[in-house]
Scaffold this active site. Structure first.
Site, PDB file in Angstrom:
ATOM      1  N   ASP A  26      -1.555  -4.291   9.737  1.00 40.46           N
ATOM      2  CA  ASP A  26      -2.919  -4.540   9.279  1.00 40.46           C
ATOM      3  C   ASP A  26      -3.788  -3.502   9.961  1.00 40.46           C
ATOM      4  O   ASP A  26      -3.701  -3.298  11.170  1.00 40.46           O
ATOM      5  CB  ASP A  26      -3.400  -5.961   9.584  1.00 40.46           C
ATOM      6  CG  ASP A  26      -4.555  -6.331   8.665  1.00 40.46           C
ATOM      7  OD1 ASP A  26      -4.369  -6.323   7.437  1.00 40.46           O
ATOM      8  OD2 ASP A  26      -5.670  -6.596   9.165  1.00 40.46           O
ATOM      9  N   SER A  27      -4.584  -2.831   9.185  1.00 34.68           N
ATOM     10  CA  SER A  27      -5.317  -1.692   9.718  1.00 34.68           C
ATOM     11  C   SER A  27      -6.677  -1.597   9.064  1.00 34.68           C
ATOM     12  O   SER A  27      -6.967  -2.305   8.096  1.00 34.68           O
ATOM     13  CB  SER A  27      -4.508  -0.409   9.503  1.00 34.68           C
ATOM     14  OG  SER A  27      -4.023  -0.339   8.181  1.00 34.68           O
TER      15      SER A  27
ATOM     16  N   ASN B 234       0.847  -1.189   0.000  1.00 33.65           N
ATOM     17  CA  ASN B 234       0.000   0.000   0.000  1.00 33.65           C
ATOM     18  C   ASN B 234       0.894   1.255   0.000  1.00 33.65           C
ATOM     19  O   ASN B 234       1.617   1.514   0.968  1.00 33.65           O
ATOM     20  CB  ASN B 234      -0.896  -0.044   1.246  1.00 33.65           C
ATOM     21  CG  ASN B 234      -1.818   1.151   1.353  1.00 33.65           C
ATOM     22  OD1 ASN B 234      -1.392   2.275   1.157  1.00 33.65           O
ATOM     23  ND2 ASN B 234      -3.066   0.907   1.691  1.00 33.65           N
ATOM     24  N   ALA B 235       0.829   2.021  -1.087  1.00 32.15           N
ATOM     25  CA  ALA B 235       1.728   3.173  -1.238  1.00 32.15           C
ATOM     26  C   ALA B 235       1.520   4.208  -0.130  1.00 32.15           C
ATOM     27  O   ALA B 235       2.484   4.836   0.331  1.00 32.15           O
ATOM     28  CB  ALA B 235       1.513   3.810  -2.602  1.00 32.15           C
TER      29      ALA B 235
ATOM     30  N   LYS C  75       0.501   3.689   3.035  1.00 33.52           N
ATOM     31  CA  LYS C  75       1.142   3.195   4.262  1.00 33.52           C
ATOM     32  C   LYS C  75       2.659   3.325   4.158  1.00 33.52           C
ATOM     33  O   LYS C  75       3.326   3.730   5.115  1.00 33.52           O
ATOM     34  CB  LYS C  75       0.848   1.696   4.452  1.00 33.52           C
ATOM     35  CG  LYS C  75      -0.496   1.333   4.962  1.00 33.52           C
ATOM     36  CD  LYS C  75      -0.464  -0.177   5.238  1.00 33.52           C
ATOM     37  CE  LYS C  75      -1.838  -0.722   5.476  1.00 33.52           C
ATOM     38  NZ  LYS C  75      -1.816  -2.187   5.700  1.00 33.52           N
TER      39      LYS C  75
HETATM   40  P1  ITT Z   1      -1.091  -4.113   2.668  1.00 29.24           P
HETATM   41  O1  ITT Z   1      -1.854  -5.299   3.199  1.00 29.24           O
HETATM   42  O2  ITT Z   1      -0.285  -4.464   1.470  1.00 29.24           O
HETATM   43  O3  ITT Z   1      -0.321  -3.412   3.727  1.00 29.24           O
HETATM   44  P2  ITT Z   1      -3.756  -3.028   2.362  1.00 29.24           P
HETATM   45  O4  ITT Z   1      -4.278  -1.714   1.895  1.00 29.24           O
HETATM   46  O5  ITT Z   1      -4.400  -4.261   1.782  1.00 29.24           O
HETATM   47  O6  ITT Z   1      -2.169  -3.038   2.112  1.00 29.24           O
HETATM   48  P3  ITT Z   1      -4.889  -3.622   4.939  1.00 29.24           P
HETATM   49  O7  ITT Z   1      -5.380  -4.968   4.557  1.00 29.24           O
HETATM   50  O8  ITT Z   1      -4.266  -3.441   6.285  1.00 29.24           O
HETATM   51  O9  ITT Z   1      -3.803  -3.085   3.917  1.00 29.24           O
HETATM   52  O10 ITT Z   1      -6.112  -2.608   4.772  1.00 29.24           O
HETATM   53  C1  ITT Z   1      -6.011  -1.348   5.301  1.00 29.24           C
HETATM   54  C2  ITT Z   1      -7.127  -0.473   4.716  1.00 29.24           C
HETATM   55  O11 ITT Z   1      -7.710   0.295   5.767  1.00 29.24           O
HETATM   56  C3  ITT Z   1      -6.544   0.519   3.739  1.00 29.24           C
HETATM   57  O12 ITT Z   1      -6.518  -0.010   2.417  1.00 29.24           O
HETATM   58  C4  ITT Z   1      -7.498   1.692   3.902  1.00 29.24           C
HETATM   59  O13 ITT Z   1      -8.675   1.455   3.155  1.00 29.24           O
HETATM   60  C5  ITT Z   1      -7.848   1.631   5.383  1.00 29.24           C
HETATM   61  N1  ITT Z   1      -6.884   2.424   6.170  1.00 29.24           N
HETATM   62  C6  ITT Z   1      -5.940   1.967   7.041  1.00 29.24           C
HETATM   63  N2  ITT Z   1      -5.216   2.971   7.537  1.00 29.24           N
HETATM   64  C7  ITT Z   1      -5.702   4.095   6.967  1.00 29.24           C
HETATM   65  C8  ITT Z   1      -5.346   5.442   7.065  1.00 29.24           C
HETATM   66  O14 ITT Z   1      -4.316   5.857   7.805  1.00 29.24           O
HETATM   67  N3  ITT Z   1      -6.047   6.320   6.362  1.00 29.24           N
HETATM   68  C9  ITT Z   1      -7.069   5.931   5.569  1.00 29.24           C
HETATM   69  N4  ITT Z   1      -7.463   4.669   5.402  1.00 29.24           N
HETATM   70  C10 ITT Z   1      -6.775   3.746   6.103  1.00 29.24           C
END
Ligand code: ITT
Length: 206
Positions: free
Chosen positions: A76-77, A17-18, A20
């Protein structure tokens, strides 16, 4: 950022995720960690089959550690919305479908909350960070952070990523996408989790 010294620790960041990765880059600056993105080491994305943030973070960190032989850090967020009984939660990136389309996720969220008044639009971001020293590490370091806010009626701002344009930060009366990146990192779920992880490292080293 390609060589290690005795004082730096080379780790792989297990995220594709760019948004993150940008935040981690700032949060790790000056920390003594030298990081490499998993995509630079051709690590395939892991299937997030867990039912909890912590399971998914471990799956991602283990996948990156297995493929690289390096210590790995994963996040994971997600966003928990009270009026939606905690959705989208661990499915935040896949809320509107498997592609992880931020715009479509936001549209779906706003539609689901269409008739919900401001007072009932409470929500929070959660972040679980896992650090594995190696793929079979039986004692991962696990830190978490939460960030409370409200869901706006319409997107505001161009910064951040994901749900930031619709996440109202009450103390600043603006969306997370309107905050300077530095302030977001000071307040956010990810910033809090990372601060806790860096303290855990300092404690372990002293
Ligand atoms: P990676 O698993 O490759 O790290 P991902 O986007 O799939 O990337 P997650 O499964 O943890 O990661 O999903 C996190 C999602 O939650 C992310 O794609 C956003 O939609 C949301 N999210 C998490 N942190 C956020 C933030 O700081 N600001 C906005 N949205 C956020």
């Amino acid at each position: 950022m390609t060589t290690s010294t005795n004082k730096t620790r080379r780790i792989v960041l297990a995220s594709g995720n760019a948004g993150k990765l940008r935040e981690f880059s700032a949060l790790l600056a000056g920390s003594g960690f030298e990081f490499v993105r998993q995509s630079d080491l051709h690590v395939p994305e892991a299937d997030e089959t867990g039912l909890t943030f912590v399971e998914n973070a471990i799956i991602k960190a283990r996948n990156a550690a297995e493929h690289t032989g390096l210590p790995a850090l994963a996040d994971d967020s997600g966003l928990e919305v009270d009026a939606l009984a905690g959705e989208p939660g661990i499915y935040s990136s896949r809320y509107a479908g498997p592609g992880g389309d931020n715009g479509a996720n936001v549209i779906k969220l706003l539609a689901a909350l269409k008739d919900v008044p401001h007072a009932e639009r409470t929500a929070r971001f959660r972040c679980l960070i896992v650090y594995l020293r190696h793929a079979a590490d039986p004692t991962p370091l696990i830190c978490q952070g939460t960030w409370e806010g409200h869901i706006l009626d319409a997107p505001r701002g161009n910064g951040g990523f994901g749900y930031d344009p619709v996440f109202l930060v009450p103390s600043y009366e603006c969306s997370a996408a309107e905050l300077p990146a530095k302030i977001k990192n000071q307040l956010s779920h990810r910033g809090q989790a990372m601060t806790a992880l860096l303290s855990a490292f300092s404690a372990a080293r002293s």
